[in-house]
Each structure stands twice: as C-alpha cells, then as structure tokens.
Enzyme design. Structure first.
Site, PDB file in Angstrom:
ATOM      1  N   HIS A 161     -35.410  -9.336 -20.060  1.00 58.28           N
ATOM      2  CA  HIS A 161     -35.642  -8.001 -19.494  1.00 58.28           C
ATOM      3  C   HIS A 161     -34.344  -7.300 -19.125  1.00 58.28           C
ATOM      4  O   HIS A 161     -34.253  -6.074 -19.224  1.00 58.28           O
ATOM      5  CB  HIS A 161     -36.541  -8.109 -18.251  1.00 58.28           C
ATOM      6  CG  HIS A 161     -36.722  -6.808 -17.526  1.00 58.28           C
ATOM      7  ND1 HIS A 161     -37.260  -5.684 -18.132  1.00 58.28           N
ATOM      8  CD2 HIS A 161     -36.404  -6.438 -16.250  1.00 58.28           C
ATOM      9  CE1 HIS A 161     -37.280  -4.690 -17.252  1.00 58.28           C
ATOM     10  NE2 HIS A 161     -36.766  -5.122 -16.115  1.00 58.28           N
ATOM     11  N   ASN A 201     -25.560   2.166 -24.933  1.00 58.95           N
ATOM     12  CA  ASN A 201     -25.402   2.792 -23.623  1.00 58.95           C
ATOM     13  C   ASN A 201     -25.715   1.742 -22.573  1.00 58.95           C
ATOM     14  O   ASN A 201     -26.760   1.090 -22.637  1.00 58.95           O
ATOM     15  CB  ASN A 201     -26.358   3.969 -23.443  1.00 58.95           C
ATOM     16  CG  ASN A 201     -26.055   5.105 -24.395  1.00 58.95           C
ATOM     17  OD1 ASN A 201     -24.916   5.314 -24.784  1.00 58.95           O
ATOM     18  ND2 ASN A 201     -27.087   5.848 -24.775  1.00 58.95           N
ATOM     19  N   HIS A 212     -33.418  -3.367 -20.305  1.00 60.98           N
ATOM     20  CA  HIS A 212     -33.484  -4.376 -21.366  1.00 60.98           C
ATOM     21  C   HIS A 212     -32.205  -4.323 -22.209  1.00 60.98           C
ATOM     22  O   HIS A 212     -31.710  -3.239 -22.541  1.00 60.98           O
ATOM     23  CB  HIS A 212     -34.698  -4.091 -22.251  1.00 60.98           C
ATOM     24  CG  HIS A 212     -35.047  -5.216 -23.159  1.00 60.98           C
ATOM     25  ND1 HIS A 212     -36.166  -5.990 -22.990  1.00 60.98           N
ATOM     26  CD2 HIS A 212     -34.419  -5.716 -24.251  1.00 60.98           C
ATOM     27  CE1 HIS A 212     -36.216  -6.905 -23.935  1.00 60.98           C
ATOM     28  NE2 HIS A 212     -35.157  -6.759 -24.716  1.00 60.98           N
ATOM     29  N   HIS A 214     -30.176  -3.734 -25.052  1.00 55.80           N
ATOM     30  CA  HIS A 214     -30.460  -3.098 -26.339  1.00 55.80           C
ATOM     31  C   HIS A 214     -29.415  -2.046 -26.649  1.00 55.80           C
ATOM     32  O   HIS A 214     -28.667  -1.599 -25.781  1.00 55.80           O
ATOM     33  CB  HIS A 214     -31.853  -2.454 -26.324  1.00 55.80           C
ATOM     34  CG  HIS A 214     -31.928  -1.179 -25.533  1.00 55.80           C
ATOM     35  ND1 HIS A 214     -31.868  -1.149 -24.155  1.00 55.80           N
ATOM     36  CD2 HIS A 214     -32.037   0.125 -25.917  1.00 55.80           C
ATOM     37  CE1 HIS A 214     -31.954   0.107 -23.731  1.00 55.80           C
ATOM     38  NE2 HIS A 214     -32.048   0.906 -24.781  1.00 55.80           N
ATOM     39  N   GLN A 216     -28.765   1.253 -29.929  1.00 54.64           N
ATOM     40  CA  GLN A 216     -29.468   2.138 -30.851  1.00 54.64           C
ATOM     41  C   GLN A 216     -28.623   2.373 -32.102  1.00 54.64           C
ATOM     42  O   GLN A 216     -27.421   2.109 -32.106  1.00 54.64           O
ATOM     43  CB  GLN A 216     -29.767   3.480 -30.174  1.00 54.64           C
ATOM     44  CG  GLN A 216     -30.617   3.361 -28.923  1.00 54.64           C
ATOM     45  CD  GLN A 216     -30.852   4.708 -28.253  1.00 54.64           C
ATOM     46  OE1 GLN A 216     -31.530   5.577 -28.799  1.00 54.64           O
ATOM     47  NE2 GLN A 216     -30.290   4.885 -27.070  1.00 54.64           N
TER      48      GLN A 216
END
Length: 386
Positions: A161, A201, A212, A214, A216
C-alpha cells in the site's frame, strides 16, 4: 482464475498481457524467480464505458497544446489502505488489478491522452479529430483543437500500500526498468504517439493522491514544450551536446554518484533546491535502447540515488522523477535518455513554491547553490546500503 501465457524478457522477467472488464489493457511483469504462477484472476467488475478521448486546445500565444480531460476530476484522492485502487482485488476492494502481482501496468481509467485511434478490441471510442502530424501541430491559429490521442498508463511497482521506487528491492527495481523499456517500445509504436514519458510523482507536496508505490507513463500526441526547447538548443550548439554536458559535469564538483555506465550529477544551472540528473555514458534515445548491463547497473545505482535523496533529511523527500526520452520520430540521434529528479524541498521544513517570476515568466531564481546541493547529496548517498 485463468492461465495467461507469458513472454520472456531480459533478466528473467516475464510479461503476461490481459484485459480489464472495460477493455483496458493490463500487463503483469513477473519478477525472475517469482512465486506467482501463470494463473491470474479475471476482472469481473461491472464498469462504466470508457470515457471519450479528451480534447486538446492550442494556446496561440505559445503554440502549446493544452489537454482538457474532465474525467480526471473523478480520480481517487488519498483513499484508506483497505480501498487502495492499485492493490490486488479483494471482496471488499474492487480495485483496478484483479490478481496478485509483482509489477503491473494498466491503462489509466481517466486518461489525459487517449485512447489512441480506434483500437483492435473495439472497446476504446475512436478519436474524432486526431492531429494530422507534426506540421499540423506546429501551425498556429485561433480556436484550434484536436483529439488528445495517445495513452496514459499506471505502473505499479509493488502490491504494497505504501512506498516508492526507492523502497523496492534490487530485483524489483530491475523488473520495473524492464517494464519501462518494454512499454516505451510498445507505446512508441502506437498511431499518433510522438513522445513517451515515464515518471514517478512522490509525496503529497507534489500533489500525489495515492500512497501506493507507483509511477505513470504518458504517450503524447505531440513533442512536449520542454523537449522542443531542447531540440532548438541542439540545433544552436552541436549534435553531441549531451556528451559535452556529461564530460563537463564529470570533470566538475557536482558529481553525486558514478558507475560504469551511468553518472548522477547536480546540473550547473539547477532550478530546484534539490535537483539531480542521471545520464548514461553512451548515447541512447530511450529506455528501450539500453543494453542488459546498463539496465542492471541502473537498478542498483538508481536505488542508491533515491535512498540518498531520502537521507538528506529525517523524513522522506517529495520529488518528481522524470525520464526524458527522445521523441519517437525526431531527434533520435541527438536527444539522449536521461533522468531529471527535482524536489521543491529547500530545507527540512520548507518548500519552494513557484510564484510570480517562475510561474508567470518562467524566470527561475535558485535558492541553493548547485555545488552545495551536490555536497549534501554525495554525503547522503555514501551512507546508503542496498
């Protein structure tokens, strides 16, 4: 559960491609030696139809194209862990990823760009008025608009998470790099795509709405304004400008970290109080063009750099990690792949905000001398262990 055939990539990474309930593409990238099998759960959600491709409008004063994507207003905002949309689905959490995973990449549900021109599945609405090439995009005129063809993808570094790229293991970092390279090649081949941009970011101070771990990937229908300025500088100087920059920085006081294939440095004219660039020693236009040894070293060196950035202060540092790649159709022999990592953090409890001069005029004023920033980062990186 259904078995998804796999394709072997470099470093033992396996790619498995499937579709979500509304037709969006989902790709699993399995770590080498993963405990996961080939079976993955099917996405059985009842989803609304995919949004119509956004429209972009031209600012006639600058030539910039501005995408207007109203569907982004509905994206998740700092949900609790039990409703994490990037975690594997559970009975109480109908998330975006139906099965357990190591690394997962999927099309954004509310994209700023895309879907591209009508896709093979028929699930993506066709763009009504796509650009007619670079010459069409370069023309100036009042009231000009085009469909924002392209694609926006989410790259999940882990099913956990919380975290970031820098909190991953070396093995996982290598899997993510393989995913970046694979998606760069695939997105570059989509119709209408002119440039591919992977980025992360990190931190609420940057505007992050999900904790979480991650990043893009944006596949743009134009060459971005920043890259257009870079191409103009290459035309005004020399085609080997990046090699000259690398040698200039390697000979100076701002090198933070250096390996066999990569060098990290604070740039001579850094804009941000914390800014570091990471550049390969040979010319490559994008992540897909990196060799296996270059990708292997990047996994360890990039982790050291990110953990050093976090070690500058007592709390995690907000940042934007931006992978600048050559456009798909121009500048391939001159624009070198490189990372630009920037943070607005100018002290332990202070942030730099873009106000009048920077935001309105694009005229930057630095808060921290680049040499001072490099010294701090070197000291922090030296204490990092993987």
């Amino acid at each position: 559960m259904t078995e998804i055939p796999g394709t072997s990539l470099d470093a033992g990474v396996v790619r498995r491609s499937t579709r979500l309930a509304d037709g969006r593409e989902l790709i699993y990238y399995d770590d080498p030696g993963t405990a996961l099998g080939p079976e993955r759960a099917v996405d059985a959600r009842a989803l609304d139809p995919r949004p119509v491709t956004a429209t972009m409008r031209q600012d006639v004063l600058t030539g910039d194209w501005i995408s207007v994507a109203a569907a982004r207003q509905n994206r998740a905002f700092l949900p609790p862990a039990e409703l994490d949309p990037l975690a594997p689905q559970t009975p109480g959490n109908p998330s975006e990823i139906p099965s357990r995973y190591d690394v997962a990449v999927f099309e954004n549900r509310s994209p700023s760009f895309g879907p591209a021109l009508a896709e093979a599945t028929g699930d993506a609405p066709a763009a009504s008025d796509p650009p007619r090439g670079l010459d069409d995009l370069a023309a100036l005129g009042l009231g000009r608009a085009r469909s924002s063809v392209g694609r926006c993808e989410v790259v999940c570094f882990s099913p956990a998470h919380e975290g970031s790229f820098g909190t991953q293991s070396v093995t996982r970092a290598r899997t993510v790099i393989e995913a970046w390279a694979d998606r760069t090649a695939a997105l570059s081949a989509l119709p209408g795509v002119q440039q591919v941009f992977p980025f992360e970011n990190r931190g609420e101070a940057i505007g992050v709405t999900l904790h979480h771990p991650h990043g893009q990937i944006y596949a743009y229908p134009y060459v971005t304004p920043r890259t257009s300025l870079l191409l103009a500088s290459l035309d005004r100087t020399a085609p080997d400008l990046f090699q000259r920059i690398l040698e200039f920085e390697q000979a100076g006081p701002r090198v933070v970290l250096r390996g066999e294939h990569w060098t990290a440095f604070v740039p001579f004219a850094a804009r941000w109080p914390l800014e570091v660039h990471l550049m390969p020693h040979r010319h490559v236009p994008d992540l897909a063009a990196l060799s296996g040894p270059e990708r292997d070293e990047l996994a360890t060196l990039y982790l050291r750099l990110l953990r050093g950035v976090d070690a500058v202060y007592d709390t995690p540092t907000p940042y934007i990690a931006a992978w600048h790649q050559a456009p798909v159709h121009v500048g391939r022999d001159t624009v070198r792949l490189h990372l630009q990592l920037t943070s607005p953090r100018r002290a332990a409890d202070k942030l730099k905000f873009l106000a009048g001069s920077e935001a309105a005029m694009g005229a930057w004023i630095g808060d921290v001398p680049p040499e001072t920033s490099a010294e701090r980062l070197r000291a922090a990186v030296e204490g990092v262990a993987l």
